[in-house]
Scaffold this motif. Sequence first.
Motif, PDB file in Angstrom:
ATOM      1  N   ARG A 473     -47.652  -5.304  47.251  1.00  0.00           N
ATOM      2  CA  ARG A 473     -46.950  -5.259  45.971  1.00  0.00           C
ATOM      3  C   ARG A 473     -45.513  -4.752  46.146  1.00  0.00           C
ATOM      4  NH1 ARG A 473     -51.189  -3.353  41.286  1.00  0.00           N
ATOM      5  NH2 ARG A 473     -52.635  -5.090  41.522  1.00  0.00           N
ATOM      6  N   GLN A 474     -45.306  -3.840  47.062  1.00  0.00           N
ATOM      7  CA  GLN A 474     -43.944  -3.407  47.324  1.00  0.00           C
ATOM      8  C   GLN A 474     -43.093  -4.556  47.851  1.00  0.00           C
ATOM      9  OE1 GLN A 474     -44.298  -0.093  49.960  1.00  0.00           O
ATOM     10  NE2 GLN A 474     -44.707   1.389  48.343  1.00  0.00           N
ATOM     11  N   GLU A 475     -43.677  -5.345  48.770  1.00  0.00           N
ATOM     12  CA  GLU A 475     -42.941  -6.502  49.276  1.00  0.00           C
ATOM     13  C   GLU A 475     -42.646  -7.509  48.161  1.00  0.00           C
ATOM     14  OE1 GLU A 475     -45.360  -8.030  52.379  1.00  0.00           O
ATOM     15  OE2 GLU A 475     -44.917  -6.393  53.801  1.00  0.00           O
ATOM     16  N   ALA A 476     -43.641  -7.739  47.285  1.00  0.00           N
ATOM     17  CA  ALA A 476     -43.424  -8.668  46.162  1.00  0.00           C
ATOM     18  C   ALA A 476     -42.343  -8.130  45.229  1.00  0.00           C
ATOM     19  CB  ALA A 476     -44.730  -8.877  45.390  1.00  0.00           C
ATOM     20  N   ASN A 477     -42.337  -6.814  45.017  1.00  0.00           N
ATOM     21  CA  ASN A 477     -41.313  -6.203  44.162  1.00  0.00           C
ATOM     22  C   ASN A 477     -39.928  -6.398  44.767  1.00  0.00           C
ATOM     23  OD1 ASN A 477     -40.202  -4.811  42.067  1.00  0.00           O
ATOM     24  ND2 ASN A 477     -40.673  -2.795  42.875  1.00  0.00           N
ATOM     25  N   ALA A 478     -39.819  -6.215  46.098  1.00  0.00           N
ATOM     26  CA  ALA A 478     -38.527  -6.424  46.754  1.00  0.00           C
ATOM     27  C   ALA A 478     -38.070  -7.880  46.611  1.00  0.00           C
ATOM     28  CB  ALA A 478     -38.630  -6.032  48.229  1.00  0.00           C
ATOM     29  N   GLU A 479     -39.037  -8.811  46.761  1.00  0.00           N
ATOM     30  CA  GLU A 479     -38.682 -10.225  46.589  1.00  0.00           C
ATOM     31  C   GLU A 479     -38.205 -10.514  45.169  1.00  0.00           C
ATOM     32  OE1 GLU A 479     -42.093 -12.422  47.713  1.00  0.00           O
ATOM     33  OE2 GLU A 479     -41.934 -11.956  49.865  1.00  0.00           O
ATOM     34  N   LYS A 480     -38.886  -9.906  44.171  1.00  0.00           N
ATOM     35  CA  LYS A 480     -38.469 -10.103  42.774  1.00  0.00           C
ATOM     36  C   LYS A 480     -37.074  -9.542  42.549  1.00  0.00           C
ATOM     37  CE  LYS A 480     -42.052 -12.268  41.229  1.00  0.00           C
ATOM     38  NZ  LYS A 480     -41.918 -13.676  40.807  1.00  0.00           N
ATOM     39  N   GLU A 481     -36.765  -8.401  43.149  1.00  0.00           N
ATOM     40  CA  GLU A 481     -35.431  -7.833  42.981  1.00  0.00           C
ATOM     41  C   GLU A 481     -34.372  -8.769  43.572  1.00  0.00           C
ATOM     42  OE1 GLU A 481     -35.554  -4.024  44.743  1.00  0.00           O
ATOM     43  OE2 GLU A 481     -36.583  -3.066  43.054  1.00  0.00           O
ATOM     44  N   GLU A 482     -34.668  -9.316  44.769  1.00  0.00           N
ATOM     45  CA  GLU A 482     -33.716 -10.260  45.359  1.00  0.00           C
ATOM     46  C   GLU A 482     -33.558 -11.504  44.488  1.00  0.00           C
ATOM     47  OE1 GLU A 482     -35.181 -11.104  49.241  1.00  0.00           O
ATOM     48  OE2 GLU A 482     -34.772  -9.085  50.038  1.00  0.00           O
ATOM     49  N   GLU A 483     -34.691 -12.002  43.956  1.00  0.00           N
ATOM     50  CA  GLU A 483     -34.637 -13.173  43.074  1.00  0.00           C
ATOM     51  C   GLU A 483     -33.845 -12.869  41.806  1.00  0.00           C
ATOM     52  OE1 GLU A 483     -37.711 -16.299  40.898  1.00  0.00           O
ATOM     53  OE2 GLU A 483     -38.459 -14.660  42.149  1.00  0.00           O
ATOM     54  N   ASN A 484     -34.024 -11.654  41.263  1.00  0.00           N
ATOM     55  CA  ASN A 484     -33.284 -11.239  40.063  1.00  0.00           C
ATOM     56  C   ASN A 484     -31.788 -11.204  40.348  1.00  0.00           C
ATOM     57  OD1 ASN A 484     -32.750 -10.374  37.525  1.00  0.00           O
ATOM     58  ND2 ASN A 484     -33.373  -8.263  37.861  1.00  0.00           N
ATOM     59  N   ALA A 485     -31.415 -10.672  41.545  1.00  0.00           N
ATOM     60  CA  ALA A 485     -29.997 -10.623  41.901  1.00  0.00           C
ATOM     61  C   ALA A 485     -29.407 -12.030  42.012  1.00  0.00           C
ATOM     62  CB  ALA A 485     -29.820  -9.864  43.215  1.00  0.00           C
ATOM     63  N   SER A 486     -30.173 -12.944  42.660  1.00  0.00           N
ATOM     64  CA  SER A 486     -29.680 -14.318  42.779  1.00  0.00           C
ATOM     65  C   SER A 486     -29.555 -14.992  41.417  1.00  0.00           C
ATOM     66  CB  SER A 486     -30.627 -15.117  43.679  1.00  0.00           C
ATOM     67  OG  SER A 486     -31.912 -15.215  43.087  1.00  0.00           O
ATOM     68  N   LEU A 487     -30.513 -14.714  40.508  1.00  0.00           N
ATOM     69  CA  LEU A 487     -30.449 -15.298  39.168  1.00  0.00           C
ATOM     70  C   LEU A 487     -29.254 -14.744  38.391  1.00  0.00           C
ATOM     71  CD1 LEU A 487     -34.220 -15.351  38.191  1.00  0.00           C
ATOM     72  CD2 LEU A 487     -32.780 -17.302  38.707  1.00  0.00           C
ATOM     73  N   GLU A 488     -28.949 -13.472  38.563  1.00  0.00           N
ATOM     74  CA  GLU A 488     -27.783 -12.908  37.893  1.00  0.00           C
ATOM     75  C   GLU A 488     -26.500 -13.570  38.400  1.00  0.00           C
ATOM     76  OE1 GLU A 488     -27.999  -8.775  38.582  1.00  0.00           O
ATOM     77  OE2 GLU A 488     -29.566  -8.405  37.096  1.00  0.00           O
ATOM     78  N   ALA A 489     -26.435 -13.773  39.739  1.00  0.00           N
ATOM     79  CA  ALA A 489     -25.257 -14.450  40.283  1.00  0.00           C
ATOM     80  C   ALA A 489     -25.139 -15.876  39.745  1.00  0.00           C
ATOM     81  CB  ALA A 489     -25.331 -14.463  41.813  1.00  0.00           C
ATOM     82  N   GLU A 490     -26.299 -16.552  39.654  1.00  0.00           N
ATOM     83  CA  GLU A 490     -26.287 -17.915  39.115  1.00  0.00           C
ATOM     84  C   GLU A 490     -25.866 -17.926  37.647  1.00  0.00           C
ATOM     85  OE1 GLU A 490     -29.319 -21.748  38.676  1.00  0.00           O
ATOM     86  OE2 GLU A 490     -29.994 -19.874  39.603  1.00  0.00           O
ATOM     87  N   ALA A 491     -26.314 -16.917  36.874  1.00  0.00           N
ATOM     88  CA  ALA A 491     -25.915 -16.827  35.458  1.00  0.00           C
ATOM     89  C   ALA A 491     -24.406 -16.639  35.340  1.00  0.00           C
ATOM     90  CB  ALA A 491     -26.652 -15.676  34.786  1.00  0.00           C
ATOM     91  N   ALA A 492     -23.844 -15.769  36.195  1.00  0.00           N
ATOM     92  CA  ALA A 492     -22.396 -15.573  36.152  1.00  0.00           C
ATOM     93  C   ALA A 492     -21.660 -16.879  36.498  1.00  0.00           C
ATOM     94  CB  ALA A 492     -22.011 -14.466  37.125  1.00  0.00           C
ATOM     95  N   LYS A 493     -22.198 -17.608  37.495  1.00  0.00           N
ATOM     96  CA  LYS A 493     -21.579 -18.868  37.888  1.00  0.00           C
ATOM     97  C   LYS A 493     -21.626 -19.886  36.744  1.00  0.00           C
ATOM     98  CE  LYS A 493     -21.836 -22.470  41.442  1.00  0.00           C
ATOM     99  NZ  LYS A 493     -22.578 -22.921  42.648  1.00  0.00           N
ATOM    100  N   LEU A 494     -22.794 -19.983  36.078  1.00  0.00           N
ATOM    101  CA  LEU A 494     -22.926 -20.926  34.962  1.00  0.00           C
ATOM    102  C   LEU A 494     -22.012 -20.540  33.798  1.00  0.00           C
ATOM    103  CD1 LEU A 494     -26.774 -21.533  34.926  1.00  0.00           C
ATOM    104  CD2 LEU A 494     -25.000 -23.150  35.574  1.00  0.00           C
ATOM    105  N   GLU A 495     -21.880 -19.252  33.540  1.00  0.00           N
ATOM    106  CA  GLU A 495     -20.984 -18.824  32.466  1.00  0.00           C
ATOM    107  C   GLU A 495     -19.538 -19.201  32.789  1.00  0.00           C
ATOM    108  OE1 GLU A 495     -21.749 -14.750  32.120  1.00  0.00           O
ATOM    109  OE2 GLU A 495     -23.727 -14.990  31.194  1.00  0.00           O
ATOM    110  N   SER A 496     -19.158 -19.002  34.065  1.00  0.00           N
ATOM    111  CA  SER A 496     -17.799 -19.381  34.467  1.00  0.00           C
ATOM    112  C   SER A 496     -17.584 -20.891  34.300  1.00  0.00           C
ATOM    113  CB  SER A 496     -17.565 -18.968  35.922  1.00  0.00           C
ATOM    114  OG  SER A 496     -16.289 -19.397  36.358  1.00  0.00           O
ATOM    115  N   GLN A 497     -18.607 -21.686  34.700  1.00  0.00           N
ATOM    116  CA  GLN A 497     -18.491 -23.137  34.535  1.00  0.00           C
ATOM    117  C   GLN A 497     -18.387 -23.526  33.058  1.00  0.00           C
ATOM    118  OE1 GLN A 497     -21.843 -24.822  36.547  1.00  0.00           O
ATOM    119  NE2 GLN A 497     -21.096 -24.324  38.615  1.00  0.00           N
ATOM    120  N   LEU A 498     -19.192 -22.849  32.201  1.00  0.00           N
ATOM    121  CA  LEU A 498     -19.147 -23.134  30.762  1.00  0.00           C
ATOM    122  C   LEU A 498     -17.765 -22.818  30.192  1.00  0.00           C
ATOM    123  CD1 LEU A 498     -20.582 -23.946  28.174  1.00  0.00           C
ATOM    124  CD2 LEU A 498     -21.341 -21.580  27.922  1.00  0.00           C
ATOM    125  N   GLN A 499     -17.189 -21.697  30.601  1.00  0.00           N
ATOM    126  CA  GLN A 499     -15.867 -21.335  30.095  1.00  0.00           C
ATOM    127  C   GLN A 499     -14.817 -22.344  30.554  1.00  0.00           C
ATOM    128  OE1 GLN A 499     -15.349 -18.982  27.966  1.00  0.00           O
ATOM    129  NE2 GLN A 499     -13.144 -19.245  27.866  1.00  0.00           N
TER     130      GLN A 499
END
Length: 610
Positions: A473-499
Motif C-alpha cells: 500500500r505504501q508503494e501504491a500510495n507513492a505511485e498515486k502521488e506521482e500520478e497526481n503530480a503528473s496530472l497537475e502538470a497536465e492540467a497546467a499545460k491544458l490551461e495554458s493551451q486554453l488561454q
Amino acid sequence: MNRRQTLAGLSPSQLNKSGANGGPGRSAKDGTGLPSKARKSMAVGVIMDKSIANAPGLDRRSSAFGAKPSGGPKHDPRPLNSKDFQSNCARTVIEYLASHGFKTEVAQKTLLSPTGKDFFTIVGFLFQQIDPTFRLQGKVEDEVPQMFKRLNYPFPISKSALFAVGSPHSWPAVLAALAWLVELLNYTEKAQEGTNAAFDADNKMEEDLLKYLAEGYTAFMSGNDDRCQQLDDEIAVKITAQEGDLDARCEKLRKANAEVLAELERLRALPDPVEEAQQRRAEQVADNEKFESLIQQLQGMKQSLTRKLSERKSDFQARQDQVAAAMAEVEQLRQRVASQTVNKADVKRMIMERKKQAEALQSEQAKCEEMERKVHEQEVQIVRGLTALESTVERYNKLAHRLKLVPATSKRADGKNYELRINRDASTQAEFSNLDLKGVIKPGLESLHDNYRTRASQLSQDLVSLREECVVRQEANAEKEEENASLEAEAAKLESQLQSAKEALEEKCRRLVAQTDAIKAQVEDLRGAASNRTEHMEEKLARAQAAYEQAKRDAEAELARLEGDLKAASKMLIAHKEAITNIIGHTATVVRQIKAEVLSGPAPRPKHAV
C-alpha cells in the motif's frame, strides 16, 4: 456578422444535466434568462432526440433546438401493426392519463378504437402538460401535426389519419405518436426530479460551469458580446479559485500523508507486541511447570510426613501401652511384696532389681523424650511445608485469575474449575486437595498451552502478511502521488493551451471585424461614386460584393471552427477536472483506510479466536 450558430456539439443528456441552471422544472427565471414555459418547451424538444436515439435506422439530431431532420420523410421502424405493440402503447397512455388527473376514465378498448372527440380530448390534455396555455383553436388536423413537428417527432402524421380517427389502417401510427408523447413527458418529469439534487457542495464547480454554458449560449444567441466577455472573466476567476482550493486540498493531503507515514514509522519503532506476548507466555509456561513440579514434590513430602507421623503415633501408643503394663506390673509387685515376708536376702535382691528397673525406666524415658522431640521436629517441618504450599497455592490462584482461568465461567476456563484449595485437616491424600492435578488440571493446562502456541504461530503469519500488505500500500500510495503530480502538470499545460487558444480566437475575431468594416466602407465609397462611373463601378461593385460575401463566408466558417475548438477545449477541461476529482477522492479514501488500519492495529481473525 450577427448570425449565430446552434450549439450542435452538446448532446441532449448534457443539456438535461444543466437543469439546475437552464433546464425545465423551475418556476422562476434562472441562469438561461428564460421563463419556465419556454424552458419546458425547449427541454421537450431536446429530450425528443434521446427518446428515439435507439430506434433502428434513426440518427441523432444535429441540433439541440428543434432543427429539421435532413432528407425526406423517414420510415417508422416500429411494429405498428402488431397487436402487442398497440396494447403496450394504449397501456402506456392510459397509465399516464390515470396518474395525471385526466377528467374521464379511459378503457384500453376505447383507446384501441377511439372516436374523434376522445382523441382530441386526450391529445389536447397531453399538449397542455407541455404548455398549460395550449388550446386547439384552429383545425385539429392542421394543429396536431404541426405541434408534433415542433416537438421534433421524427415521423409525419397525415391529415387523412386525423380525419378518420380510429380507422384500423391509420390509427396505429397515431397511437404510436401518443405513446411517444407520453414517454417524452415521463422523461421530462424524471429530468425535473433529478435537477433538485443534481449538485452539492463538492460539485459546485460543475454547477458554475453548466450555468456559464447556459448563460453564455443565451448571450451568444442574442448577440450580447459584452455579457459573453463578462461570463468568460467570471468563469476564469472561479476556475482560478477552484485551482487554489485544489492546491490547498492537495497540500493538506500531503501533510496528512506525511503524518500517517510518521505515525507508521513510530509504530514500527515500538517493540513488537507479538514477541512481548510470546515472551510473557513463555515465562508463564515456565512458572506453571515450576508450580506443577513443586506441587508434586510437596505432595510426595506430605505423603512421607503423613506416613512417618502415623508410624510415630503407633510407636508412641505402643510405648504408652508398655508403660501402662509396666506400671500395672509394679503395682502387682508392690502388692506381692506387701503380702510377703521379707528377709534380708530378698531385700537386697529387690533393691538390685529396683535399681535395674529404675535404670531401665530412665533409659525408656530418655528414649521417649527423644522420640517426642523427633515427633515435634517432624510436626514443625510439616507446618512449614504446609505454609509454603499454601503460599504457592495462593500464588497459583493469582496467576490463574490473571490468565482468566478462575472462576470456571472465565474466558479460558472452558467450564473447568482451576481454583486450588488445601485442606490441613485432611485425613487422606484425596481429601488434601480439591482438584485432581494429574488427571484433570494438568491435561487442561497442556491443551490450553498447545492452543495458544498454535494461535501465536498463526498470529505471526498474519503479522507477516499484514506487513507485506502495508509495504504494497505504501508503494501504491507513492505511485498515486506521482500520478497526481503528473496530472497537475497536465492540467497546467491544458490551461495554458486554453488561454492561448482563447487569445488567438479573440485576435482573429478582431481582425475579421476590422476586415468587415473595411469592406463595408469600401462598398459605401463605391456606391457614392456610382453616379459618375456607372458601368465601371457596377462591375467593380459586383466584385467587391463577391469579395465581401466570400470574406463573410470565410469569417463564418472560421468562427464555426473556433467555436468547435472552444467547445472541445471546454469538454476536455471538464473531463480532466472530473478525472482529477475522482483520483483525489480515491486517494483520500485509500489514505483514510490505511490510517484507520494503522491506528486500529492488526485485528485477530475470527477463525483463530479462542
